[in-house]
Scaffold this motif. Sequence first.
Motif, short mmCIF file in Angstrom:
data_model
loop_
_atom_site.label_atom_id
_atom_site.label_comp_id
_atom_site.label_asym_id
_atom_site.label_seq_id
_atom_site.Cartn_x
_atom_site.Cartn_y
_atom_site.Cartn_z
N TYR A 97 -21.23 16.90 -71.02
CA TYR A 97 -20.64 17.89 -71.87
C TYR A 97 -21.18 17.68 -73.31
N ALA A 98 -21.71 18.44 -73.92
CA ALA A 98 -22.25 18.29 -75.37
C ALA A 98 -21.14 18.30 -76.39
N ALA A 99 -20.75 17.14 -76.56
CA ALA A 99 -19.61 16.85 -77.52
C ALA A 99 -19.81 17.63 -78.88
N LYS A 100 -20.99 17.57 -79.40
CA LYS A 100 -20.70 18.14 -80.69
C LYS A 100 -20.28 19.60 -80.76
N ALA A 101 -20.11 20.42 -79.54
CA ALA A 101 -19.68 21.69 -79.81
C ALA A 101 -18.03 21.63 -80.11
N ALA B 221 -21.11 13.03 -70.73
CA ALA B 221 -21.02 13.52 -72.28
C ALA B 221 -22.38 13.18 -72.63
N ASP B 222 -22.66 14.04 -74.01
CA ASP B 222 -24.01 14.00 -74.59
C ASP B 222 -23.43 13.88 -75.83
N VAL B 223 -23.60 12.50 -76.47
CA VAL B 223 -22.99 12.24 -77.79
C VAL B 223 -24.16 11.93 -78.76
N CYS C 211 -35.28 17.73 -72.53
CA CYS C 211 -35.72 18.41 -73.33
C CYS C 211 -34.57 19.55 -73.72
N HIS C 212 -34.74 20.09 -74.80
CA HIS C 212 -33.63 21.12 -75.18
C HIS C 212 -34.29 22.07 -75.94
N VAL C 213 -34.29 23.44 -75.39
CA VAL C 213 -35.13 24.48 -75.91
C VAL C 213 -34.19 25.20 -76.95
N GLY C 214 -33.17 25.28 -76.99
CA GLY C 214 -32.29 25.83 -77.86
C GLY C 214 -30.99 26.38 -77.32
N SER C 215 -30.30 27.16 -78.09
CA SER C 215 -28.74 27.69 -77.53
C SER C 215 -28.63 28.96 -77.77
N GLN C 216 -27.64 29.51 -77.09
CA GLN C 216 -27.29 30.89 -77.01
C GLN C 216 -28.51 31.39 -76.33
N GLY D 135 -28.83 21.89 -72.85
CA GLY D 135 -27.88 22.86 -73.11
C GLY D 135 -28.43 24.24 -73.48
N GLY D 136 -27.43 25.17 -73.67
CA GLY D 136 -27.85 26.35 -74.12
C GLY D 136 -27.40 27.45 -73.52
N TYR D 137 -26.90 27.48 -72.49
CA TYR D 137 -26.53 28.74 -71.79
C TYR D 137 -25.71 29.53 -72.73
N MET E 179 -28.02 18.68 -67.01
CA MET E 179 -27.73 19.80 -68.17
C MET E 179 -26.73 19.35 -69.23
N GLU E 180 -26.68 19.76 -70.13
CA GLU E 180 -25.51 19.51 -71.47
C GLU E 180 -25.18 20.73 -72.23
N PRO E 181 -24.37 21.38 -71.32
CA PRO E 181 -23.86 22.60 -71.71
C PRO E 181 -22.61 22.29 -72.76
N GLY E 182 -22.64 22.90 -73.87
CA GLY E 182 -21.50 22.80 -75.07
C GLY E 182 -20.68 23.79 -75.15
N ARG E 183 -21.43 24.72 -75.88
CA ARG E 183 -20.86 26.13 -76.24
C ARG E 183 -20.25 26.79 -74.81
N SER E 184 -20.83 27.02 -73.84
CA SER E 184 -20.64 27.54 -72.54
C SER E 184 -19.41 26.90 -71.92
N ALA F 2 -16.25 26.73 -79.85
CA ALA F 2 -17.51 25.59 -80.15
C ALA F 2 -17.97 25.93 -81.58
N TYR F 3 -18.36 24.78 -81.97
CA TYR F 3 -18.96 24.80 -83.48
C TYR F 3 -18.16 25.43 -84.43
N ASN F 4 -16.59 25.44 -84.41
CA ASN F 4 -15.70 25.73 -85.40
C ASN F 4 -15.23 24.40 -85.77
C1 LIG Z 1 -26.66 21.35 -79.16
C2 LIG Z 1 -27.29 20.84 -77.98
C3 LIG Z 1 -26.58 20.92 -76.65
C4 LIG Z 1 -25.70 21.91 -76.55
O1 LIG Z 1 -26.11 23.17 -76.69
P1 LIG Z 1 -25.01 24.64 -76.46
O2 LIG Z 1 -25.66 25.60 -76.94
O3 LIG Z 1 -23.76 24.35 -77.14
O4 LIG Z 1 -24.98 24.48 -74.95
C5 LIG Z 1 -27.15 20.14 -75.68
N1 LIG Z 1 -28.06 19.31 -75.86
C6 LIG Z 1 -28.70 19.11 -76.96
C7 LIG Z 1 -29.60 18.13 -77.28
C8 LIG Z 1 -28.08 19.80 -78.39
O5 LIG Z 1 -28.72 19.31 -79.38
#
Ligand SMILES: *Cc1c(COP(=O)(O)O)cnc(C)c1O
Length: 434
Positions: free
Chosen positions: A65-69, A86-88, A208-213, A249-251, A291-296, A392-394
Amino acid sequence: MAALCENLGVNEAGHLTFAGQDTAELAKQYATPLYLLDEDRIRKNCRAYTEAFRAYFPAGSRVLYAAKANAFAEIFRIVQQEGLGADVVSCGEIYTAKKAGFDLSNAYFHSNNKTDEDIRFATENGVGCFVAESEEEILAIAQAAAARGIRQKVMLRITPGIDPHTYEAISTGKVDSKFGVAIETGQADAVTALALAQQQLELVGFHCHVGSQVFDEDVFERTAVVMLEFLASFRDHYGYTAKELNLGGGYGVRYLPDDPSYSLSEKLRQLSAVIGKTCEKLAYPQPAILMEPGRSIVADAGLTLYTVGTVKRIAGYKNYVSVDGGMTDNPRFALYGAIHEVVSASDALAPRTFRCDVVGRCCESGDVIRTDVLLPETVQRGDLLAACTTGAYNYSMASNYNRVPRPPIVMLSGGKSRVAVRRETLEDLVQYDL
Ligand SMILES: *Cc1c(COP(=O)(O)O)cnc(C)c1O
């Protein structure tokens, strides 16, 4: 309403319901602004990942779980119960997880700049794995591990050179990104070789993490292929085989009823097929997939309730509806123009004919929740509005700008509600002032 997410509805009184509960009742009980989180939905989202992972990916694969969400104690307990790691990204998140009883050996520590103090704190608290991004960092982690007499697991964050075509601000996998080391420039090779040369480090694989949404069908598939080709080429030159491949993450999640829907399970099945085929072609043993989903995991489990304060009609121009929150609890519009569905919670069945901007109470023109909202013509002081999909992200991006106390988080589950983060008080705001 259910068109956006199945946890939204309307009851006989015309009140918006969330997770089966009357939002007007919740507002009365807990006051506004108020963050609601649907615990059952969070668990369901976690299970969508864990079940697909079990079905399609090799042993040792795991969901983090991407905790920053959205980071607070209770969320760490919930995702841990659901079998997620968790991803911290900071000592603050590590400390929160620790206080919540989260097993930090299941935590992966990110950040493009971990200070010496961060690294010391994380090794001291037994964080399972560092995701390193630079030569400086590899040497600093090796030194901290040596000082503690341990061998620290690390992964390396690579930029695969993939542009997922989402917002610029949340796109992170391109060669010129602030994050990671690029394959294209040869830096990824050099940093990997350096990590392998450190006795105190155990390189478990690559991240690697190519982006979100991300909604596009094949972004994760293309990313996986590029990463596996890098892994194979690195193996051919240096004889190192990675055990883990972390695809980040990023779905995407649906913020508006018109946003596309997809089956996560189907997407992960297709991804696993591509990974399987690519590994076969490259004669590479299939790595465990992370994988590191946060938002989803949390976005559609969230709803924010506000009370209307003023309705300003500027004849011939536009209308404003001001609420008792704003960029302090939801900076996403101000930060990158993100859009949340905003509806009347006290009169959810009324025709929506009054066009307005829903704005916050801060001293900034940019303090907007959403522009061009349609509300009932009768909207007035005391009405309740809801911003949807705010899990997420509020809260995790909330601030005390204008010395506004942050709202509480109330968890909803099985028809019951409970406070998971209490409302800040005025006294909280001055607690650091000497
Ligand atoms: C932000 C981030 C995530 C989570 O992205 P979501 O869009 O919330 O799923 C996962 N991994 C890394 C490295 C990130 O920077």
